[in-house]
Every structure is written in structure tokens, then in C-alpha cells.
Design an enzyme around this catalytic site. Structure first.
Site, PDB file in Angstrom:
ATOM      1  N   ASN A   8       0.873  -1.172   0.000  1.00  0.00           N
ATOM      2  CA  ASN A   8       0.000   0.000   0.000  1.00  0.00           C
ATOM      3  C   ASN A   8       0.911   1.222   0.000  1.00  0.00           C
ATOM      4  O   ASN A   8       1.504   1.551   1.030  1.00  0.00           O
ATOM      5  CB  ASN A   8      -0.897  -0.015   1.243  1.00  0.00           C
ATOM      6  CG  ASN A   8      -1.703   1.264   1.391  1.00  0.00           C
ATOM      7  OD1 ASN A   8      -1.749   2.087   0.478  1.00  0.00           O
ATOM      8  ND2 ASN A   8      -2.338   1.431   2.546  1.00  0.00           N
ATOM      9  N   LYS A  10       0.095   4.245  -0.241  1.00  0.00           N
ATOM     10  CA  LYS A  10      -0.521   5.445   0.355  1.00  0.00           C
ATOM     11  C   LYS A  10      -0.269   6.655  -0.564  1.00  0.00           C
ATOM     12  O   LYS A  10      -0.309   6.486  -1.779  1.00  0.00           O
ATOM     13  CB  LYS A  10      -0.001   5.645   1.788  1.00  0.00           C
ATOM     14  CG  LYS A  10      -0.143   4.345   2.608  1.00  0.00           C
ATOM     15  CD  LYS A  10       0.116   4.508   4.073  1.00  0.00           C
ATOM     16  CE  LYS A  10      -0.065   3.162   4.780  1.00  0.00           C
ATOM     17  NZ  LYS A  10       0.057   3.243   6.226  1.00  0.00           N
ATOM     18  N   HIS A  91      -9.406   1.390   4.836  1.00  0.00           N
ATOM     19  CA  HIS A  91      -8.146   1.569   5.569  1.00  0.00           C
ATOM     20  C   HIS A  91      -8.381   2.521   6.751  1.00  0.00           C
ATOM     21  O   HIS A  91      -9.151   3.482   6.643  1.00  0.00           O
ATOM     22  CB  HIS A  91      -7.069   2.134   4.646  1.00  0.00           C
ATOM     23  CG  HIS A  91      -5.704   2.049   5.251  1.00  0.00           C
ATOM     24  ND1 HIS A  91      -5.269   2.958   6.192  1.00  0.00           N
ATOM     25  CD2 HIS A  91      -4.712   1.158   5.099  1.00  0.00           C
ATOM     26  CE1 HIS A  91      -4.044   2.612   6.575  1.00  0.00           C
ATOM     27  NE2 HIS A  91      -3.680   1.527   5.926  1.00  0.00           N
ATOM     28  N   GLU A  93      -6.690   4.852   7.912  1.00  0.00           N
ATOM     29  CA  GLU A  93      -6.395   6.262   7.638  1.00  0.00           C
ATOM     30  C   GLU A  93      -7.594   6.944   6.987  1.00  0.00           C
ATOM     31  O   GLU A  93      -7.858   8.125   7.228  1.00  0.00           O
ATOM     32  CB  GLU A  93      -5.128   6.377   6.773  1.00  0.00           C
ATOM     33  CG  GLU A  93      -3.888   6.028   7.592  1.00  0.00           C
ATOM     34  CD  GLU A  93      -2.700   5.534   6.784  1.00  0.00           C
ATOM     35  OE1 GLU A  93      -2.716   5.630   5.545  1.00  0.00           O
ATOM     36  OE2 GLU A  93      -1.749   5.017   7.412  1.00  0.00           O
ATOM     37  N   GLU A 161      -5.212  -4.626  10.742  1.00  0.00           N
ATOM     38  CA  GLU A 161      -4.166  -3.617  10.895  1.00  0.00           C
ATOM     39  C   GLU A 161      -4.393  -2.828  12.181  1.00  0.00           C
ATOM     40  O   GLU A 161      -5.177  -1.865  12.192  1.00  0.00           O
ATOM     41  CB  GLU A 161      -4.184  -2.639   9.708  1.00  0.00           C
ATOM     42  CG  GLU A 161      -3.932  -3.286   8.362  1.00  0.00           C
ATOM     43  CD  GLU A 161      -3.369  -2.277   7.360  1.00  0.00           C
ATOM     44  OE1 GLU A 161      -2.265  -2.507   6.869  1.00  0.00           O
ATOM     45  OE2 GLU A 161      -4.017  -1.250   7.114  1.00  0.00           O
ATOM     46  N   GLY A 167       2.984   2.341  10.756  1.00  0.00           N
ATOM     47  CA  GLY A 167       3.995   3.386  10.611  1.00  0.00           C
ATOM     48  C   GLY A 167       4.757   3.711  11.878  1.00  0.00           C
ATOM     49  O   GLY A 167       5.459   4.720  11.938  1.00  0.00           O
ATOM     50  N   SER A 206       3.646  -2.063  10.251  1.00  0.00           N
ATOM     51  CA  SER A 206       5.092  -2.157  10.495  1.00  0.00           C
ATOM     52  C   SER A 206       5.672  -3.526  10.151  1.00  0.00           C
ATOM     53  O   SER A 206       6.653  -3.951  10.765  1.00  0.00           O
ATOM     54  CB  SER A 206       5.430  -1.784  11.943  1.00  0.00           C
ATOM     55  OG  SER A 206       5.092  -0.419  12.185  1.00  0.00           O
TER      56      SER A 206
END
Ligand code: 13P
Length: 247
Positions: A8, A10, A91, A93, A161, A167, A206
């Protein structure tokens, strides 16, 4: 079950990064026992699909409507026409920044499926929810409401996730990953029967070349959804190699 390692990107990647796409696609072909894909910014889907024909290029979101007054959004048909064969939906985010609800995510998954796109549906708890002992409850509730009744293993995968692992360089213990993936598996089987046993459950957050082997050895971890470590062949390929070794 054949593992899936999906990148991904992003909001990273410009035309100059198509060399990295080509390097990843080329090197991944040495691991036929692993499915790999790259979910790219929308602007790179068409040029990437032209650069690596036959390789699985994906999107990172898909609007639930077929067309209409949705400024800035892209439909499944548009993504398909650009060359995508899959998309991520839900996702964390986007759930956080765009306020996407579970119902939105479910509608997006169905809209993508209607255009023959494969779909990765993301779920995951925040750190506060884990600290409160609510991780499993939160994730199973998201899962139940985000998956459409039409979900099937030949087009839909789940990505677990944990938000706090994305991250940050932090990952859950293998025991916690095993517990969550086991709970997701049980929920999938309870809802979808035998096909629920065949749906892939990816881990994301991660994951990198150093920790991939231990994460991918956990029962019911059927692949990975990789952010930062998917941006170069150098970082991505060790994860693919770990998946091949774990098969
Ligand atoms: P990182 O691998 O950069 O933690 O990102 C994970 C992720 O959000 C993939 O969708």
C-alpha cells in the site's frame, strides 16, 4: 492457502517511481507460490499497469456509487478501466480522516466487486481500545459490519491492521496476532461456513523484512498488507521471500 503480500503505497509515488514498480513486479515473479500486488496512488494506476502488464496493480479506495456528483472520488469502473485488478477499502487512515463508516466500507466493497475487482477490507483497533481490553470486540464488530453478505474467498481478503502499529515500528506480540487472527477466522467461518476458512486474513502494521517470517508463521496469517516497506524492491522482496518460505 497461497499467501498474499500486498503493498500500500498510500500518498507516495510519482512517475519516476515506476522503476520501483517494475523492479518489484519483476523480482516477485521469482516467487510463484506467493501472490503479490501493489496498491498505488490513483495517478499511477494506468502508467503502472502499462509498464508491468499482467501484474496486480490496485487502488486504495473505491467509491460506492457508479457515477455522479462525488467530487474527487473514483468509481470501480474508473479504477478497472485504468488497469486496477484490486482495491483496498476501509483503511484506518480513511476511516479516521474521511470519516468512513463500516456501512460505507461494505458498500465500497460491493461496488468494487461489481466491477470484478478483488477487495482487501481493513479492520483494526486503536491503542486506547487495546489498552481498554476491547481490541477483539472492536475488530469483530468492524468485521461484521464492513463485510457484505456476498463476501467470498475468491474476491475478498481481510486485513487486520492495528492502528497503533501502522507506521510506528511497533507490532503486536505473535500471541496477540494469533489470538486476533484466530478470532477473525472463527467469525468468518461462523458467517460464511467453509468459505470462511478459505478467506485470506492479512496482517498489516510495520511489517518488514526483519519481522515478516515470524508474523507469517502465525496460524491464520495468510499474508501481509505492507506500507513503508513496499516502496522499494529492496525492502519489499524480503517479505515476499519470507512468505514463500512460510508456505
Ligand atoms: P506500515 O507498513 O507503513 O506500518 O503501513 C501499514 C499499512 O497501513 C498498510 O495498509
Amino acid at each position: 492457502m497461497q499467501k498474499l503480500i500486498a503493498g500500500n503505497w498510500k500518498m507516495n509515488g510519482r512517475l519516476g517511481d515506476l522503476d520501483a514498480v517494475a523492479a518489484i513486479a519483476g523480482a516477485a515473479s521469482a516467487y510463484p507460490s506467493v501472490d503479490t500486488a501493489l496498491c498505488l496512488p490513483a495517478t499511477l494506476i494506468a502508467p503502472a499497469a502499462a509498464r508491468v502488464p499482467g501484474y496486480a496493480i490496485g487502488a486504495q479506495d473505491c467509491h460506492m456509487a457508479v457515477s455522479g456528483a462525488h467530487t474527487g472520488c473514483l468509481s470501480g469502473a474508473m479504477l478497472k478501466e485504468a488497469g486496477a485488478s484490486l482495491t483496498i477499502v476501509g483503511h484506518s487512515e480513511r476511516r479516521a480522516a474521511q470519516g468512513e463508516s463500516d456501512a460505507d466500507v461494505r458498500a465500497k466493497a460491493l461496488a468494487a466487486r461489481a466491477e470484478d475487482l478483488s477487495v482487501i477490507v481493513c479492520v483494526g483497533e486503536t491503542e486506547a481500545e487495546r489498552d481498554a481490553g476491547e481490541a477483539e470486540m472492536v475488530v469483530l464488530a468492524q468485521l461484521a459490519a464492513s463485510l457484505p453478505d456476498e463476501a467470498a474467498s475468491d474476491w475478498l481478503s481481510v486485513a487486520y491492521e492495528p492502528v497503533w502499529a501502522i507506521g510506528t515500528g511497533r507490532i503486536p506480540s505473535t500471541e496477540d496476532v494469533a489470538a486476533m487472527h484466530g478470532a477473525i477466522r472463527a467469525a468468518l467461518q461462523a458467517r460464511f461456513g467453509d468459505d470462511g476458512a478459505a478467506m485470506r486474513i492479512l496482517y498489516g502494521g510495520s511489517m518488514n523484512g526483519d519481522n515478516a517470517a515470524s508474523l507469517l508463521a502465525v496460524p491464520n496469517v495468510d499474508g501481509g498488507l505492507i506500507g513503508g516497506a513496499s516502496l522499494s524492491a529492496e525492502k519489499f522482496l524480503p517479505i515476499v521471500a519470507a512468505a514463500a518460505a512460510a508456505n
